[in-house]
Design an enzyme around this catalytic site. Sequence first.
Site, PDB file in Angstrom:
ATOM      1  N   TYR A 198      -1.569  -0.421  11.035  1.00 13.79           N
ATOM      2  CA  TYR A 198      -1.758  -1.097   9.748  1.00 13.79           C
ATOM      3  C   TYR A 198      -0.589  -0.828   8.813  1.00 13.79           C
ATOM      4  O   TYR A 198       0.052  -1.764   8.309  1.00 13.79           O
ATOM      5  CB  TYR A 198      -3.062  -0.647   9.088  1.00 13.79           C
ATOM      6  CG  TYR A 198      -3.111  -0.963   7.606  1.00 13.79           C
ATOM      7  CD1 TYR A 198      -3.045  -2.276   7.159  1.00 13.79           C
ATOM      8  CD2 TYR A 198      -3.203   0.056   6.656  1.00 13.79           C
ATOM      9  CE1 TYR A 198      -3.065  -2.576   5.799  1.00 13.79           C
ATOM     10  CE2 TYR A 198      -3.228  -0.233   5.300  1.00 13.79           C
ATOM     11  CZ  TYR A 198      -3.150  -1.541   4.878  1.00 13.79           C
ATOM     12  OH  TYR A 198      -3.177  -1.825   3.537  1.00 13.79           O
ATOM     13  N   LYS A 249       2.394  -3.337   7.286  1.00 12.61           N
ATOM     14  CA  LYS A 249       2.633  -3.556   5.856  1.00 12.61           C
ATOM     15  C   LYS A 249       4.060  -3.163   5.476  1.00 12.61           C
ATOM     16  O   LYS A 249       4.700  -3.817   4.642  1.00 12.61           O
ATOM     17  CB  LYS A 249       1.622  -2.766   5.030  1.00 12.61           C
ATOM     18  CG  LYS A 249       0.201  -3.300   5.102  1.00 12.61           C
ATOM     19  CD  LYS A 249       0.087  -4.704   4.529  1.00 12.61           C
ATOM     20  CE  LYS A 249       0.242  -4.711   3.014  1.00 12.61           C
ATOM     21  NZ  LYS A 249       0.064  -6.088   2.449  1.00 12.61           N
ATOM     22  N   THR A 255       0.820  -1.205   0.000  1.00 10.64           N
ATOM     23  CA  THR A 255       0.000   0.000   0.000  1.00 10.64           C
ATOM     24  C   THR A 255       0.857   1.258   0.000  1.00 10.64           C
ATOM     25  O   THR A 255       1.997   1.240   0.495  1.00 10.64           O
ATOM     26  CB  THR A 255      -0.908   0.012   1.241  1.00 10.64           C
ATOM     27  OG1 THR A 255      -1.541   1.277   1.376  1.00 10.64           O
ATOM     28  CG2 THR A 255      -0.095  -0.234   2.514  1.00 10.64           C
ATOM     29  N   ASP A 256       0.292   2.353  -0.497  1.00  8.88           N
ATOM     30  CA  ASP A 256       1.001   3.625  -0.442  1.00  8.88           C
ATOM     31  C   ASP A 256       1.079   4.180   0.977  1.00  8.88           C
ATOM     32  O   ASP A 256       1.853   5.095   1.262  1.00  8.88           O
ATOM     33  CB  ASP A 256       0.360   4.656  -1.382  1.00  8.88           C
ATOM     34  CG  ASP A 256      -1.108   4.930  -1.101  1.00  8.88           C
ATOM     35  OD1 ASP A 256      -1.673   4.332  -0.166  1.00  8.88           O
ATOM     36  OD2 ASP A 256      -1.705   5.742  -1.840  1.00  8.88           O
ATOM     37  N   GLU A 257       0.298   3.612   1.893  1.00  9.39           N
ATOM     38  CA  GLU A 257       0.292   4.115   3.265  1.00  9.39           C
ATOM     39  C   GLU A 257       1.624   3.891   3.978  1.00  9.39           C
ATOM     40  O   GLU A 257       1.903   4.527   5.000  1.00  9.39           O
ATOM     41  CB  GLU A 257      -0.846   3.493   4.060  1.00  9.39           C
ATOM     42  CG  GLU A 257      -2.213   3.897   3.540  1.00  9.39           C
ATOM     43  CD  GLU A 257      -3.357   3.450   4.442  1.00  9.39           C
ATOM     44  OE1 GLU A 257      -3.194   3.542   5.675  1.00  9.39           O
ATOM     45  OE2 GLU A 257      -4.393   3.019   3.913  1.00  9.39           O
TER      46      GLU A 257
END
Length: 339
Positions: free
Chosen positions: A163, A167, A138-140
């Site tokens: 989260y 990741k 994810t870009d997060e």
Amino acid sequence: MKTILITGGAGFIGSNFIEYFLEKYQEYVVVNLDKLTYAGSLENLKNVENNPRYKFIKGDICDDGLVENIFRDYKISGVIHFAAESHVDNSIKNPKEFILTNIYGSYVLLNTAKNFWTNAPFSYKKEYIGARFLCVSTDEVYGTLGDEGYFTENTPYAPNSPYSASKASSDMIARSYRHTFGLETLITNCSNNYGPKQHDEKLIPTIIRNAVDGKPIPIYGKGENVRDWLYVLDHCRAIDMVFHRGVSGETYNVGTRNEMKNIDLTYKICAIMDELKPAPSGKKYSDQITFVSDRPGHDLRYAIDPTKIERELGFKALHTFDDSLKETVLWYLKKFESK
């Protein structure tokens, strides 16, 4: 026939990918390992459940014995790893599940692949030469942006939630298995996905469901947070490209330069619903928008620069935002009306 393992294939992106992949490639058998938590459903896979090249196994990626048996019994020669606890709000309430699944589960998969595919570091067994492991991330993991700038593959990781931290950890483990053991790993970092089969708790399904039910449509803060929206089937094509043609050890950011404030997205969806299913009251659905207390540590803006995957692999979105958003609204309207 090649057999690949898809983890988390009963979830939103994974189920869309399996359907896409089985239709496109006749030379693959797909084994889907999914724990079937609240976010996964076999209803998402009705279209492929009778396909002779598809096998579903209910189980946990943290179960190293099960994972080893799957690699041995099915001679797995590729992994596309979707399985993850994914909702930021849930990670704030219960970080432990995210640490276990997203970090330890990723380790189990990577370590099992290393043990089955290689004789020694940087030495693949003859029958598994070319076997690859793709982590869908994810870009997060990059943290948050201000009003300007974009995430690139060289942006330092700076996760801000349990989260995204879990990741980021998964990505780093994959990177380490490439550099230490020579495992062919790849990482994709995508922007926010939308489309059919997404869990009801996510933003777009929540907007539609609450609108239909005549309930307040909850928007965090003032709705100023910006997200870069990617249609799930365009994302599936990008994953396919990276898995087959990406350079081992590389990371590819996947996005479509489609930024929008959450409040603007909400108004757009309400306008589509006003057209497709006018409210019985005669009022506009946007009248139901309600601002609620902001999420702790809420990242302000995500925006992907997809230049690398466009230039190196020829990726280009095939779906326009307005058309695919309208199709998405229609899909959820049919789903919620059937309940």
